[in-house]
Design a protein around this motif. Structure first.
Motif, PDB file in Angstrom:
ATOM      1  N   PRO A 213       0.823  -1.210   0.000  1.00 16.28           N
ATOM      2  CA  PRO A 213       0.000   0.000   0.000  1.00 16.28           C
ATOM      3  C   PRO A 213       0.862   1.267   0.000  1.00 16.28           C
ATOM      4  O   PRO A 213       1.761   1.405   0.842  1.00 16.28           O
ATOM      5  CB  PRO A 213      -0.803  -0.127   1.300  1.00 16.28           C
ATOM      6  CG  PRO A 213      -0.869  -1.604   1.551  1.00 16.28           C
ATOM      7  CD  PRO A 213       0.469  -2.122   1.099  1.00 16.28           C
ATOM      8  N   PRO A 214       0.613   2.186  -0.930  1.00 18.91           N
ATOM      9  CA  PRO A 214       1.395   3.428  -0.995  1.00 18.91           C
ATOM     10  C   PRO A 214       0.863   4.460   0.003  1.00 18.91           C
ATOM     11  O   PRO A 214       0.366   5.526  -0.372  1.00 18.91           O
ATOM     12  CB  PRO A 214       1.187   3.874  -2.451  1.00 18.91           C
ATOM     13  CG  PRO A 214      -0.177   3.377  -2.796  1.00 18.91           C
ATOM     14  CD  PRO A 214      -0.365   2.089  -2.036  1.00 18.91           C
ATOM     15  N   LEU A 215       0.983   4.139   1.278  1.00 20.93           N
ATOM     16  CA  LEU A 215       0.415   4.941   2.349  1.00 20.93           C
ATOM     17  C   LEU A 215       1.498   5.314   3.347  1.00 20.93           C
ATOM     18  O   LEU A 215       2.343   4.488   3.701  1.00 20.93           O
ATOM     19  CB  LEU A 215      -0.694   4.158   3.061  1.00 20.93           C
ATOM     20  CG  LEU A 215      -1.891   3.754   2.200  1.00 20.93           C
ATOM     21  CD1 LEU A 215      -2.771   2.758   2.945  1.00 20.93           C
ATOM     22  CD2 LEU A 215      -2.698   4.978   1.794  1.00 20.93           C
ATOM     23  N   ASP A 216       1.451   6.570   3.807  1.00 23.78           N
ATOM     24  CA  ASP A 216       2.336   7.029   4.872  1.00 23.78           C
ATOM     25  C   ASP A 216       3.783   6.640   4.608  1.00 23.78           C
ATOM     26  O   ASP A 216       4.480   6.119   5.482  1.00 23.78           O
ATOM     27  CB  ASP A 216       1.862   6.479   6.218  1.00 23.78           C
ATOM     28  CG  ASP A 216       0.460   6.959   6.538  1.00 23.78           C
ATOM     29  OD1 ASP A 216       0.316   8.132   6.910  1.00 23.78           O
ATOM     30  OD2 ASP A 216      -0.497   6.192   6.363  1.00 23.78           O
ATOM     31  N   THR A 217       4.227   6.907   3.404  1.00 18.71           N
ATOM     32  CA  THR A 217       5.587   6.578   2.984  1.00 18.71           C
ATOM     33  C   THR A 217       6.277   7.831   2.462  1.00 18.71           C
ATOM     34  O   THR A 217       5.718   8.560   1.638  1.00 18.71           O
ATOM     35  CB  THR A 217       5.570   5.512   1.869  1.00 18.71           C
ATOM     36  OG1 THR A 217       4.786   4.388   2.305  1.00 18.71           O
ATOM     37  CG2 THR A 217       6.963   5.052   1.538  1.00 18.71           C
ATOM     38  N   GLU A 218       7.475   8.074   2.945  1.00 18.54           N
ATOM     39  CA  GLU A 218       8.245   9.231   2.496  1.00 18.54           C
ATOM     40  C   GLU A 218       8.543   9.115   1.004  1.00 18.54           C
ATOM     41  O   GLU A 218       8.841   8.021   0.500  1.00 18.54           O
ATOM     42  CB  GLU A 218       9.551   9.290   3.281  1.00 18.54           C
ATOM     43  CG  GLU A 218      10.376  10.527   3.030  1.00 18.54           C
ATOM     44  CD  GLU A 218      11.571  10.607   3.957  1.00 18.54           C
ATOM     45  OE1 GLU A 218      12.051  11.730   4.205  1.00 18.54           O
ATOM     46  OE2 GLU A 218      12.020   9.554   4.463  1.00 18.54           O
ATOM     47  N   VAL A 219       8.443  10.233   0.294  1.00 14.75           N
ATOM     48  CA  VAL A 219       8.762  10.223  -1.133  1.00 14.75           C
ATOM     49  C   VAL A 219      10.184   9.701  -1.326  1.00 14.75           C
ATOM     50  O   VAL A 219      11.132  10.193  -0.709  1.00 14.75           O
ATOM     51  CB  VAL A 219       8.618  11.633  -1.739  1.00 14.75           C
ATOM     52  CG1 VAL A 219       9.077  11.633  -3.194  1.00 14.75           C
ATOM     53  CG2 VAL A 219       7.176  12.113  -1.641  1.00 14.75           C
ATOM     54  N   GLY A 220      10.310   8.671  -2.141  1.00 12.24           N
ATOM     55  CA  GLY A 220      11.605   8.034  -2.347  1.00 12.24           C
ATOM     56  C   GLY A 220      11.902   6.916  -1.376  1.00 12.24           C
ATOM     57  O   GLY A 220      12.856   6.156  -1.567  1.00 12.24           O
ATOM     58  N   GLY A 221      11.096   6.815  -0.320  1.00 13.42           N
ATOM     59  CA  GLY A 221      11.297   5.757   0.671  1.00 13.42           C
ATOM     60  C   GLY A 221      10.452   4.538   0.353  1.00 13.42           C
ATOM     61  O   GLY A 221       9.633   4.538  -0.568  1.00 13.42           O
ATOM     62  N   GLU A 222      10.651   3.496   1.129  1.00 15.66           N
ATOM     63  CA  GLU A 222       9.909   2.247   0.909  1.00 15.66           C
ATOM     64  C   GLU A 222       9.479   1.645   2.234  1.00 15.66           C
ATOM     65  O   GLU A 222      10.205   1.715   3.222  1.00 15.66           O
ATOM     66  CB  GLU A 222      10.756   1.212   0.167  1.00 15.66           C
ATOM     67  CG  GLU A 222      10.997   1.503  -1.286  1.00 15.66           C
ATOM     68  CD  GLU A 222      11.652   0.322  -1.991  1.00 15.66           C
ATOM     69  OE1 GLU A 222      11.709  -0.781  -1.392  1.00 15.66           O
ATOM     70  OE2 GLU A 222      12.106   0.503  -3.133  1.00 15.66           O
ATOM     71  N   ARG A 223       8.303   1.042   2.202  1.00 14.46           N
ATOM     72  CA  ARG A 223       7.890   0.160   3.276  1.00 14.46           C
ATOM     73  C   ARG A 223       8.191  -1.274   2.848  1.00 14.46           C
ATOM     74  O   ARG A 223       8.346  -1.551   1.657  1.00 14.46           O
ATOM     75  CB  ARG A 223       6.397   0.349   3.568  1.00 14.46           C
ATOM     76  CG  ARG A 223       6.084   1.696   4.178  1.00 14.46           C
ATOM     77  CD  ARG A 223       4.605   1.925   4.377  1.00 14.46           C
ATOM     78  NE  ARG A 223       4.009   1.003   5.333  1.00 14.46           N
ATOM     79  CZ  ARG A 223       2.840   1.213   5.956  1.00 14.46           C
ATOM     80  NH1 ARG A 223       2.166   2.337   5.698  1.00 14.46           N
ATOM     81  NH2 ARG A 223       2.354   0.333   6.805  1.00 14.46           N
ATOM     82  N   PRO A 224       8.289  -2.198   3.808  1.00 14.15           N
ATOM     83  CA  PRO A 224       8.530  -3.596   3.434  1.00 14.15           C
ATOM     84  C   PRO A 224       7.489  -4.091   2.435  1.00 14.15           C
ATOM     85  O   PRO A 224       6.315  -3.717   2.512  1.00 14.15           O
ATOM     86  CB  PRO A 224       8.426  -4.341   4.772  1.00 14.15           C
ATOM     87  CG  PRO A 224       8.791  -3.307   5.799  1.00 14.15           C
ATOM     88  CD  PRO A 224       8.243  -2.013   5.271  1.00 14.15           C
ATOM     89  N   THR A 225       7.921  -4.927   1.529  1.00 17.92           N
ATOM     90  CA  THR A 225       7.025  -5.431   0.486  1.00 17.92           C
ATOM     91  C   THR A 225       6.009  -6.401   1.071  1.00 17.92           C
ATOM     92  O   THR A 225       6.373  -7.423   1.663  1.00 17.92           O
ATOM     93  CB  THR A 225       7.828  -6.132  -0.617  1.00 17.92           C
ATOM     94  OG1 THR A 225       8.753  -5.202  -1.173  1.00 17.92           O
ATOM     95  CG2 THR A 225       6.909  -6.655  -1.713  1.00 17.92           C
ATOM     96  N   VAL A 226       4.753  -6.053   0.956  1.00 12.46           N
ATOM     97  CA  VAL A 226       3.656  -6.962   1.302  1.00 12.46           C
ATOM     98  C   VAL A 226       2.732  -6.986   0.087  1.00 12.46           C
ATOM     99  O   VAL A 226       1.887  -6.132  -0.085  1.00 12.46           O
ATOM    100  CB  VAL A 226       2.903  -6.517   2.571  1.00 12.46           C
ATOM    101  CG1 VAL A 226       3.689  -6.857   3.818  1.00 12.46           C
ATOM    102  CG2 VAL A 226       2.600  -5.024   2.571  1.00 12.46           C
ATOM    103  N   GLN A 227       2.897  -7.977  -0.737  1.00  9.88           N
ATOM    104  CA  GLN A 227       2.226  -8.029  -2.042  1.00  9.88           C
ATOM    105  C   GLN A 227       1.567  -9.393  -2.206  1.00  9.88           C
ATOM    106  O   GLN A 227       2.237 -10.413  -2.272  1.00  9.88           O
ATOM    107  CB  GLN A 227       3.256  -7.783  -3.150  1.00  9.88           C
ATOM    108  CG  GLN A 227       2.710  -7.806  -4.556  1.00  9.88           C
ATOM    109  CD  GLN A 227       3.748  -7.395  -5.586  1.00  9.88           C
ATOM    110  OE1 GLN A 227       4.483  -6.422  -5.396  1.00  9.88           O
ATOM    111  NE2 GLN A 227       3.836  -8.147  -6.679  1.00  9.88           N
ATOM    112  N   LEU A 228       0.239  -9.383  -2.262  1.00  7.23           N
ATOM    113  CA  LEU A 228      -0.495 -10.642  -2.372  1.00  7.23           C
ATOM    114  C   LEU A 228      -0.522 -11.198  -3.784  1.00  7.23           C
ATOM    115  O   LEU A 228      -0.738 -12.393  -3.979  1.00  7.23           O
ATOM    116  CB  LEU A 228      -1.933 -10.441  -1.879  1.00  7.23           C
ATOM    117  CG  LEU A 228      -2.120 -10.255  -0.371  1.00  7.23           C
ATOM    118  CD1 LEU A 228      -3.539  -9.846  -0.046  1.00  7.23           C
ATOM    119  CD2 LEU A 228      -1.742 -11.522   0.391  1.00  7.23           C
TER     120      LEU A 228
END
Length: 546
Positions: A213-228
């Motif tokens: 989900p592209p939510l609450d993420t700094e521009v250029g940053g990444e959250r851990p991949t959670v992809q169904l």
């Protein structure tokens, strides 16, 4: 005299260790069948006492006792807060509900603490009058104190919840905190436990991460991949695998989730970029879209043109078309209108059979036909109400801290619970909140320990980012989550009353005695009004039994 004091209190009291109790004793209540009823026992000692055992005696069998823990709030509220709060200072606030250990609780000298008593009236419970006795004892058997609550259980059953309710579920936070691999068996086990707790507290829709989900993420940053969804890329052609999504849907059905909201197809606050998407390319797993991808560019447009038809075919094959909702981009504002429109036009043809919902508060997005199912914030909902927008939802987050309902640490619990009656008055179809278990700092820059950092690293007032804590084996609930469940139960009770006496008469009873009609910003601030009104609703339901 043993120097031990107790007082029975309602669930709407917040007991602070360093403050005298202000609320009067609460020793009598009522509930419907299939409801969860909560109250508290506050206790204080003149000396250290440990262990203090807590014993419950009642003909009701499904009673749980927990201790109300204290957690720090360094950032309790914004400086321009309103006056409808319990505190404005940093310090220790009551919130997590810990299981009472076998050895009992500790009484700290001169400090008020409390235990939280939850009565589950589901199952074989019979209507009638019940006494719930709670005793505090030393190992020697000496009784330190005792409180009793009389609970009247009416014969009517609380009806099923009609409101669609989602608390954004962050799978990556579970994996990060517990140190497990994403979608490993250990991760799935945790997901199931946290979903179960969400469902028992009124959540019936789950944020489903097709892609991270592209939510609450700094521009250029990444959250851990959670992809169904599995993606395989060969040249300009994509193949998709839905095995994990199918497992997710099956798990949700087993746990009681009815609706699915699929993660946003474009980035937050403007829809300018594609979400992070990982694919297998020539045998190697790699990121193919993200911040570097222009949302309206040919590459992402081609991807969506191949992905969305396959996804919607999958949903139709599983008969999920009446239970599936999509998002474009979260919280766009007027400056994003053109880009949001471009994103909508890219997906509209593929998703014509499905509702598209987005949290946004500018009426122009709806007026221009860009979103058929807007979710305005509670403090921006008036234009949508005035224009009679059908099937309206609402939400609140950190920005809704003046006048309207919310559930920050520094707010009284009555301000949390009033929402149920407001949702009924305005016939809301759904309610959304972003923070079921967001255990990262602002913009997901780093993980946090929610028992130590309750404000997302000075980003939001404590209580905005999560309503559950990570326990050793699964979720630790909060008193705010319990009170919010009571709000949803109030809503369900009003629905039942409406079935008995009609909507007009129900609204008249709800607003009886008020100086002005109930709105999202105008409502009684006194917790006694809420408790009394719910009693009135219960008795009217009982009086009008068919």
């Amino acid at each position: 005299m043993n120097g031990f004091e107790t007082r029975c209190l309602s669930s709407l009291t917040k007991v602070f260790a360093d403050e005298e109790l202000q609320d009067k004793a609460f020793n009598q209540g009522s509930a419907l069948l299939d409801e969860t009823f909560s109250f508290q026992i506050a206790f204080r000692s003149s000396r250290v006492m440990r262990p203090v055992r807590v014993a419950v005696k009642s003909d009701l069998s499904r009673i749980t006792v927990r201790t109300v823990g204290l957690v720090p709030s360094e950032f309790p509220c914004y400086p321009d807060h309103d006056e409808h709060i319990v505190r404005r200072t940093p310090g220790l606030y009551p919130d997590p509900l810990f299981p009472v250990q076998s050895e009992g609780v500790t009484a700290v000298p001169g400090q008020w603490r409390s235990i939280w008593v939850t009565v589950d009236l589901a199952g074989e419970t019979k209507p009638g009058d019940y006494e719930i006795e709670v005793r505090f004892e030393l190992d020697s058997g000496e009784e330190l104190g005792k409180e009793c609550l009389e609970l009247e259980v009416f014969a009517d059953k609380l009806p099923e919840q009609r409101l669609i309710h989602t608390e954004w579920f962050h799978c990556d936070c579970l994996a990060t905190y517990y140190g497990v691999d994403v979608f490993s068996e250990e991760h799935w086990e945790l997901i199931e436990k946290y979903v179960h707790t969400a469902v028992t507290h009124g959540v019936n829709m789950l944020l489903t991460p097709l892609f991270t989900p592209p939510l609450d993420t700094e521009v250029g940053g990444e959250r851990p991949t959670v992809q169904l969804v599995d993606v395989e890329k060969t040249g300009d052609t994509y193949r998709f695998g839905f095995d994990r999504l199918e497992r997710w849907i099956r798990m949700c059905g087993d746990k009681g989730i009815r609706y699915f909201e699929f993660s946003h197809l474009f980035t937050q606050w403007g829809a300018k970029h594609a979400p992070k998407i990982v694919a297998t390319v020539e045998g190697e797993r790699k990121k193919i879209f993200g911040w570097e991808t222009e949302a309206s560019g040919d590459a992402y447009r081609s991807f969506l043109s191949q992905f969305l038809p396959e996804l919607t075919s999958f949903l139709h094959a599983h008969r999920l078309e009446e239970r599936s909702y999509f998002h474009v981009s979260d919280e766009p504002n007027p400056a994003h209108l053109e880009q949001y429109q471009s994103a909508v036009e890219m997906i509209r043809g593929y998703l014509s059979d499905f509702p598209v919902i987005d949290a946004l508060s500018d009426y122009e997005f709806y007026e221009k036909g860009l979103v058929k199912n807007p979710i305005p914030a509670t403090n921006h909902i008036e234009p949508f109400l005035e224009h009679g927008v059908p099937d309206l939802w609402t939400y609140y987050c950190c920005g809704q801290y003046k006048e309207v309902s919310n559930r920050f640490f520094h707010m009284p619990s009555a301000r949390n619970r009033i929402l149920g009656m407001q949702l009924y008055k305005f016939n809301m179809k759904g309610f959304l909140h972003w923070g079921y278990n967001f255990w990262y700092s602002f913009l997901s820059r780093k993980p946090i320990d929610p028992f130590k950092t309750t404000d997302a690293d000075y980003a939001f007032p404590s209580g905005d980012a999560f309503v559950v804590y990570p326990g050793p084996e699964g979720p630790i609930e909060s008193l705010r989550l319990e009170v919010f469940r009571e709000a949803l139960q109030d809503l369900r009770a009003l629905r039942l009353l409406e079935d008995r006496i009609g909507r007009e008469n129900t609204l008249e009873l709800l607003e009886e005695g008020l100086r002005q009609p109930l709105t999202f910003s105008e409502y009684p601030r006194d917790p006694e009004w809420l408790l009394s009104k719910r009693e009135t609703i219960n008795r009217k339901i009982n009086e009008c039994r068919s």
